[in-house]
Motif scaffolding. Structure first.
Motif, PDB file in Angstrom:
ATOM      1  N   GLU A  88       0.806  -1.201   0.000  1.00 31.88           N
ATOM      2  CA  GLU A  88       0.000   0.000   0.000  1.00 31.88           C
ATOM      3  C   GLU A  88       0.849   1.265   0.000  1.00 31.88           C
ATOM      4  OE1 GLU A  88      -3.256   0.084   2.679  1.00 31.88           O
ATOM      5  OE2 GLU A  88      -4.117  -1.769   1.884  1.00 31.88           O
ATOM      6  N   GLU A  89       1.963   1.248   0.698  1.00 31.75           N
ATOM      7  CA  GLU A  89       2.839   2.413   0.676  1.00 31.75           C
ATOM      8  C   GLU A  89       3.452   2.590  -0.710  1.00 31.75           C
ATOM      9  OE1 GLU A  89       4.348   5.837   1.812  1.00 31.75           O
ATOM     10  OE2 GLU A  89       3.002   4.593   3.036  1.00 31.75           O
ATOM     11  N   LEU A  90       3.771   1.464  -1.350  1.00 25.16           N
ATOM     12  CA  LEU A  90       4.277   1.535  -2.723  1.00 25.16           C
ATOM     13  C   LEU A  90       3.222   2.106  -3.663  1.00 25.16           C
ATOM     14  CD1 LEU A  90       6.580   0.815  -4.700  1.00 25.16           C
ATOM     15  CD2 LEU A  90       5.536  -1.450  -4.943  1.00 25.16           C
ATOM     16  N   TRP A  91       1.977   1.697  -3.468  1.00 21.34           N
ATOM     17  CA  TRP A  91       0.889   2.214  -4.299  1.00 21.34           C
ATOM     18  C   TRP A  91       0.694   3.712  -4.077  1.00 21.34           C
ATOM     19  CZ3 TRP A  91      -1.864   2.160  -8.372  1.00 21.34           C
ATOM     20  CH2 TRP A  91      -3.097   2.806  -8.430  1.00 21.34           C
ATOM     21  N   ARG A  92       0.805   4.167  -2.824  1.00 17.64           N
ATOM     22  CA  ARG A  92       0.661   5.602  -2.555  1.00 17.64           C
ATOM     23  C   ARG A  92       1.782   6.397  -3.238  1.00 17.64           C
ATOM     24  NH1 ARG A  92      -1.905   4.051   2.550  1.00 17.64           N
ATOM     25  NH2 ARG A  92       0.108   3.407   3.380  1.00 17.64           N
ATOM     26  N   THR A  93       2.988   5.850  -3.217  1.00 13.80           N
ATOM     27  CA  THR A  93       4.109   6.518  -3.884  1.00 13.80           C
ATOM     28  C   THR A  93       3.855   6.632  -5.376  1.00 13.80           C
ATOM     29  OG1 THR A  93       5.653   5.684  -2.218  1.00 13.80           O
ATOM     30  CG2 THR A  93       6.588   6.430  -4.309  1.00 13.80           C
ATOM     31  N   TYR A  94       3.358   5.545  -5.970  1.00 10.60           N
ATOM     32  CA  TYR A  94       3.066   5.554  -7.411  1.00 10.60           C
ATOM     33  C   TYR A  94       1.951   6.544  -7.722  1.00 10.60           C
ATOM     34  CZ  TYR A  94       1.195   3.985 -11.899  1.00 10.60           C
ATOM     35  OH  TYR A  94       0.718   3.949 -13.183  1.00 10.60           O
ATOM     36  N   TYR A  95       0.898   6.559  -6.926  1.00 10.25           N
ATOM     37  CA  TYR A  95      -0.238   7.454  -7.166  1.00 10.25           C
ATOM     38  C   TYR A  95       0.208   8.905  -7.107  1.00 10.25           C
ATOM     39  CZ  TYR A  95      -4.903   9.497  -6.749  1.00 10.25           C
ATOM     40  OH  TYR A  95      -6.029  10.234  -6.951  1.00 10.25           O
ATOM     41  N   ALA A  96       1.046   9.241  -6.117  1.00 12.64           N
ATOM     42  CA  ALA A  96       1.524  10.620  -6.000  1.00 12.64           C
ATOM     43  C   ALA A  96       2.393  11.005  -7.195  1.00 12.64           C
ATOM     44  CB  ALA A  96       2.295  10.798  -4.700  1.00 12.64           C
TER      45      ALA A  96
END
Length: 493
Positions: free
Chosen positions: A201-209
């Motif tokens: 999920e933290e990886l996904w947040r980084t990608y989304y940002a």
């Protein structure tokens, strides 16, 4: 009065079976009470005594009506079962026509069907799985979702098809959907807790940002597609308020960092051309033109004069003018839209990717290029800078009109027997409108001076198609257009 208690699991199937039984027995809509139960259904509602001796009648509905009924029954409206049963009776007896939105009850059902379909779409889009420990060969995942309508059973087959190689569970406040070893199962929810976060999920947040584009932020449109009620269960939603607050500043930074001039190589090419080209006279005509203000009398004179064209602002950013190419003996004139990046740097028309497509298909169609004059409706490259690239922009009507003087001059000097317009801009320049080009494609029109005009698409249209099969098909059609133009030219001679 019969009372039908429907279960929370299998609600639609239970309603369908019970509604058919009651309708076949002739039970009026106002005589039935429908409600949801907490557990198993009570499908043994007694029928009125006067209907028990009535022969069972056949109930038939349009197929699309059945699908709409079953979807609308996934709405949260407590009156949906009674409304649907009343509509079923009216449709069966012929007093109502399916699709008649002027009927209040039917209009309400169709509106609820649309709402349910949107809710199913949102569930498909906003379920976020989290990985769980797994002891077997299949990975395991779980998700928590809170729908506004009871759509779990209708939405589940999508997940089973898409994630058939893993075990998963989707838990809502009322229904738990499980998929294990290829089998789909539903049960009433016992524990109402979201699964713990996983490492992705933290990886996904980084990608989304990183992919968030502040320059294209439209908050109302975003909230329309991703309503705030879903945010609490989306890992990326915690970033959205901060991304919105900082969007204006980030957009300004992007604009400041964007290039404002063509690449350095274009300036070098322009300097080289000025070093080898003689300066024009004040009248915009090459030396040796004694008349000074008369129209150029040859293609070389016309090209030299076009170098100093200031009829529209496009000259200011382009590397150079891209004039037509060919001889006055050409029997066919092919008119494209405008130069591209490659043409702007080379100073020649049809040398980029679209030009390569034209060359290949013209040869396959049997066109003799030595007898074809190629040019564009607009002579300067219109673009917008994006990083190190220059992205093609479509010329506007004013730019097309300003450049029409040069195209008319080329027509006067070449006097072709046939003109081929490739693309809407070329068609607009020659006829006054480029509207409906796909309908006009393959047709032969007459210009004001009687010259026949053959209409086809621009090769860049083929290159923009999304898949290889479409590009192959359109190249074949484009080749057929050029062949038809060649055959028409032969008939004219």
């Amino acid at each position: 009065m019969p009372e039908v208690v429907l279960p929370r699991l299998g609600t639609v199937a239970a309603w369908r079976a019970e509604a058919r039984r009651l309708a076949q027995a002739g039970v009026a809509a106002e005589s039935v009470v429908w409600r949801m139960g907490d557990g198993e259904a009570d499908l043994l509602a007694s029928l009125p005594a006067e209907t028990t001796a009535t022969p069972m009648r056949e109930i038939r509905l349009p197929r699309e009506a059945v699908a709409s009924f079953e979807t609308a029954l996934c709405h949260a409206d407590p009156e949906r079962f009674a409304r649907a049963y009343g509509l079923l009776l009216r449709l069966a007896e012929g007093s109502l026509r399916w699709g008649d939105r002027s009927d209040a009850a039917l209009g309400r059902l169709l509106a609820q069907e649309k709402t349910v379909r949107r809710e199913i779409h949102k569930m498909h889009a906003f379920v976020r799985f989290r990985e769980l420990p797994s002891e077997g060969p299949r990975r395991a995942f779980a998700a928590w979702f809170e729908p506004d309508h009871p759509v779990e059973e209708a939405a589940a087959p999508f997940f089973a098809r898409r994630f058939g190689d893993m075990d998963w569970a989707i838990v809502t406040p009322e229904i738990t959907t499980r998929f294990a070893d290829g089998s789909l199962d539903f049960a009433l929810t016992e524990g109402r807790a979201a699964p713990p976060e996983d490492g992705t999920e933290e990886l996904w947040r980084t990608y989304y940002a990183s992919i968030f584009n502040p320059a294209r932020l439209m908050v109302k449109a975003m909230q329309s597609e991703m309503p705030k009620r879903y945010w609490k269960n989306l890992p990326e939603a915690s970033l959205i308020p901060g991304l919105i607050r900082g969007a204006e500043g980030r957009a300004a930074e992007m604009q400041a960092a964007a290039p404002t001039e063509p690449p350095a190589r274009t300036a070098a090419i322009a300097r080289q051309r000025r070093a080898v080209s003689p300066p024009p006279t004040a009248g915009g005509v090459v030396p040796g033109n004694e008349a000074g203000n008369r129209p150029p009398a040859s293609l070389p004179e016309a090209k030299a004069a076009a170098d100093e064209c200031r009829r529209c602002p496009l000259w200011s950013n382009a590397t150079q003018v891209v004039f037509g190419e060919g001889t006055t003996a050409a029997r066919m004139m092919v008119v494209g839209e405008q130069p591209g990046d490659r043409e702007d740097l080379a100073g020649r028309p049809f040398v980029g990717p679209a030009g390569q497509v034209f060359d290949e298909e013209a040869e396959a169609a049997g066109l003799d290029r030595s007898m074809v004059y190629v040019t564009n409706a607009v002579k300067h490259f219109k673009f917008t800078p994006r990083g190190k690239r220059r992205i093609h922009q479509k010329p506007d009507a004013g730019e097309v009109t300003a450049c029409r003087w040069w195209l008319d001059l080329e027509r006067d000097l070449v006097r072709p027997k046939l003109i081929v317009a490739m693309g809407a801009t070329a068609l607009a320049s020659l006829t006054g409108t480029g509207a409906g080009i796909l309908k006009r494609r393959g047709s032969v029109e007459r210009l004001d001076d009687g010259t026949p005009l053959f209409v086809t698409v621009h090769p860049s249209y083929i290159l923009r198609l999304p898949d290889e099969a479409s590009r192959v098909e359109e190249r074949s059609r484009f080749r057929a257009d050029l062949k038809a133009a060649r055959e028409l030219l032969e008939e004219l001679e």
